[in-house]
Design a protein around this motif. Sequence first.
Motif, PDB file in Angstrom:
ATOM      1  N   HIS A 134       7.208 -18.354  29.645  1.00 26.36           N
ATOM      2  CA  HIS A 134       6.710 -19.295  30.697  1.00 26.36           C
ATOM      3  C   HIS A 134       6.207 -18.326  31.811  1.00 26.36           C
ATOM      4  O   HIS A 134       5.133 -18.700  32.576  1.00 26.36           O
ATOM      5  CB  HIS A 134       8.115 -19.996  31.196  1.00 26.36           C
ATOM      6  CG  HIS A 134       7.472 -21.000  32.382  1.00 26.36           C
ATOM      7  ND1 HIS A 134       6.714 -21.917  32.661  1.00 26.36           N
ATOM      8  CD2 HIS A 134       7.995 -20.730  33.891  1.00 26.36           C
ATOM      9  CE1 HIS A 134       6.517 -22.471  33.798  1.00 26.36           C
ATOM     10  NE2 HIS A 134       7.257 -21.818  34.585  1.00 26.36           N
ATOM     11  N   SER A 163       2.641 -20.145  33.790  1.00 25.19           N
ATOM     12  CA  SER A 163       2.507 -21.512  33.943  1.00 25.19           C
ATOM     13  C   SER A 163       3.395 -21.820  35.256  1.00 25.19           C
ATOM     14  O   SER A 163       4.058 -21.229  35.733  1.00 25.19           O
ATOM     15  CB  SER A 163       3.417 -22.072  32.850  1.00 25.19           C
ATOM     16  OG  SER A 163       2.711 -21.782  31.518  1.00 25.19           O
ATOM     17  N   GLU A 185       5.499 -27.640  35.331  1.00 24.88           N
ATOM     18  CA  GLU A 185       5.427 -27.619  33.994  1.00 24.88           C
ATOM     19  C   GLU A 185       6.649 -26.918  33.043  1.00 24.88           C
ATOM     20  O   GLU A 185       6.490 -26.708  31.885  1.00 24.88           O
ATOM     21  CB  GLU A 185       4.133 -27.022  33.345  1.00 24.88           C
ATOM     22  CG  GLU A 185       2.820 -27.952  34.095  1.00 24.88           C
ATOM     23  CD  GLU A 185       1.646 -27.178  34.006  1.00 24.88           C
ATOM     24  OE1 GLU A 185       1.498 -26.312  32.832  1.00 24.88           O
ATOM     25  OE2 GLU A 185       0.581 -27.565  34.146  1.00 24.88           O
TER      26      GLU A 185
END
Length: 225
Positions: free
Chosen positions: A179, A184, A188
């Motif tokens: 991630h 990101s 999210e």
Amino acid sequence: MSDPQRIMAVRHGQSEANLAFGESVGVPLVYEREDHEITLTELGRSQAAALGAVLRSLPEGEAPEIVWCSPYLRALDTWSLAHQAWGVGPLPVRVDARLRDREWGDLRHCNRAAMEQRFPEETARLLAEGEYGYRPPGGESFGDVAVRLRRFLGDLRGWAEGRRVLIVAHDSVVLILRHVIEESPDTELAAVHVHAPIMNASVSTWASKDGRLELLAFNEVGHLG
């Protein structure tokens, strides 16, 4: 500063706690040993040796040059056994507390069934907030793990610029590292569930390309047979 040339991130081999929790699904279990004390099962030791075989098979230009490891015993033991099986000489090893597993605070000894029995209000909050938003009392959310891994990765760019790095850590670390590397937003964060579970002794690999880390393989376990 630039990214490391290559990052390999591995989860430790099967631990004693992994085995105990896996065998008690649906049955309340309070596992008294502290997180940093838990070591590997015999299966976990053989998985660590299999990681060593993976490292031994890598071309010279892909093999790690430097190691970062969680301070927890199961990760340190995984690296030690993998290193022995690899058969190379000493490598620089740094232990970094930011690579520790997600902390569960007051709930750290309980499996889900024991949590439902002992902490029903926390079970309700977990269900309401979701796995990736929930922060247990005295523990961490996945967002908290992302914060410390962003700091780690920022420092890694200075410490290991252009070098090949092996990270030996935990399922939460490997999952959230993906991630973080993908940059990101934490809004999210729940989307990472599609990449779970991270398997014991799995290998995930990124390589630097055009100024970014590109994912080559994720959660690979073919070497375990």
